[in-house]
Design an enzyme around this catalytic site. Structure first.
Site: not given
Length: 361
Positions: A210-211
């Site tokens: 998740v970025h």
């Protein structure tokens, strides 16, 4: 012939590994690392384990706002191009490194090669979408992974210098997946023993990254995702960028996460192993969506759209809102087709790319 290649982020290192192996046989390649990803596990380790030639230049740009990061890259890349005077400038994908390299070259009339051209999410709020479109419109050679990418370019009036070659990341996945099969399963957990602690070896896991800014711009969005992860039926391995990791650690102090194993970024071969053997991948990364598809691992994408539209066929990849119930529903209840098309080629995209450049077509 001399080609300057600009890279700066994990997916670009992987793609460059496939292409550089072929380029070194026929021409001089000068690699410029912008330093966009500067963590050792996100940069140096990839060069070592993928056997990518060491960069001749490292700009060391690091993090910063889009404007500041891109501006610093522009200045550094222009100086290098003037010094090296290459025949082409090559860029990959859709990062700030991509647009900075393309702009710097175009302004001084050096032809631009864009690998992975024509991708579109049709969401102009995404910085990556802006980078893709701008890079495509100033490129001389555009190498596309799929027919959909060709069609996207045609719709924007780009038809000259466009080539459908397959996907260079597919080249890398197929090549290196053979390497991970040579290593004992226990070795992957031994290498990461400090992460799993008393858990020992996991028999079942989900893999997540998740970025993207739209998912990490507020703690509440990250909190929603993590609350869903806590309800999965197996642990979630979550390699996290330093900024995201700090946010997760703060949330953990309040939520006391038990099912989410947040770890520092890991090497590509480890990432391939945990992707290939995961129950599912849950991600907002374009590259990991595609790697999961190639490795036959179902994927749930934490976004409203994807540039890799082919992966959605047969529900091998599905989109989920940043909503706890929707994430759980997509992970637990998605019916996946047994049939799966090969959209990304047979592992020969880099060969086709290099032959096209050398031929001057």
């Amino acid at each position: 012939m001399k080609i300057v290649t600009v890279i700066g982020a994990r997916p670009q290192f992987i793609k460059a590994a496939a292409v550089s192996r072929k380029l070194e046989q026929v021409c001089e390649e000068v690699i410029v690392h912008t330093g966009q990803h500067y963590d050792a596990n996100m940069s140096e380790l990839f060069f070592e384990e993928l056997h990518i030639p060491k960069p001749k230049y490292n700009l060391g740009v690091g993090s910063g706002s889009h404007a500041r990061q891109t501006a610093e890259m522009l200045v550094g890349i222009e100086d290098i191009l003037i010094k090296e005077n290459p025949d082409y400038l090559m860029v990959y994908g859709d990062t700030n490194s991509t647009i900075a390299g393309a702009l710097a070259a175009s302004k001084i009339h050096i032809p631009v090669i864009h690998v992975e051209a024509g991708l579109r999410s049709f969401n102009m709020a995404m910085p990556e979408e802006q980078n893709r479109i701008l890079t495509d419109h100033i490129s001389s050679l555009l190498f596309c992974s799929t027919d959909a990418s060709i069609e996207n370019l045609e719709n924007e009036g780009i038809t000259k210098g466009v080539h459908r070659i397959g996907d260079v990341m597919c080249d890398a996945v197929l090549y290196y997946s053979q390497e991970i099969d040579k290593k004992e399963r226990s070795q992957y957990f031994k290498d990461l023993h400090y992460i799993f602690g008393e858990r020992g070896e996991l028999n079942k896991w989900y893999l997540s990254t998740v970025h993207r800014a739209e998912n990490t711009d507020t703690p509440e969005k990250v909190r929603t995702i993590l609350r869903a992860f806590e309800k999965f039926d197996a642990p979630v391995i979550l390699p996290a960028h330093p900024r995201t990791r700090k946010m997760i650690e703060q949330i953990n102090e309040e939520e006391h996460l038990k099912n989410t194993v947040c770890v520092e970024p890991i090497g590509y071969l480890e990432m391939l192993y945990f992707t290939k053997n995961a129950v599912k991948v849950v991600t907002d990364s374009g590259g990991l969506q595609k790697e999961a598809y190639i490795l036959d691992t179902p994927c749930v994408t934490l976004r409203e759209q994807t540039e890799w539209v082919e992966t959605l066929n047969g529900n091998h990849n599905v989109l989920a809102h940043i909503d706890e119930d929707d994430i759980l529903d997509k992970v637990n209840n998605t019916v996946i087709s047994e049939e799966k098309e090969n959209y990304y080629g047979a592992g020969d995209a880099a060969d086709k790319l290099v032959k096209t450049i050398i031929s001057g077509e």
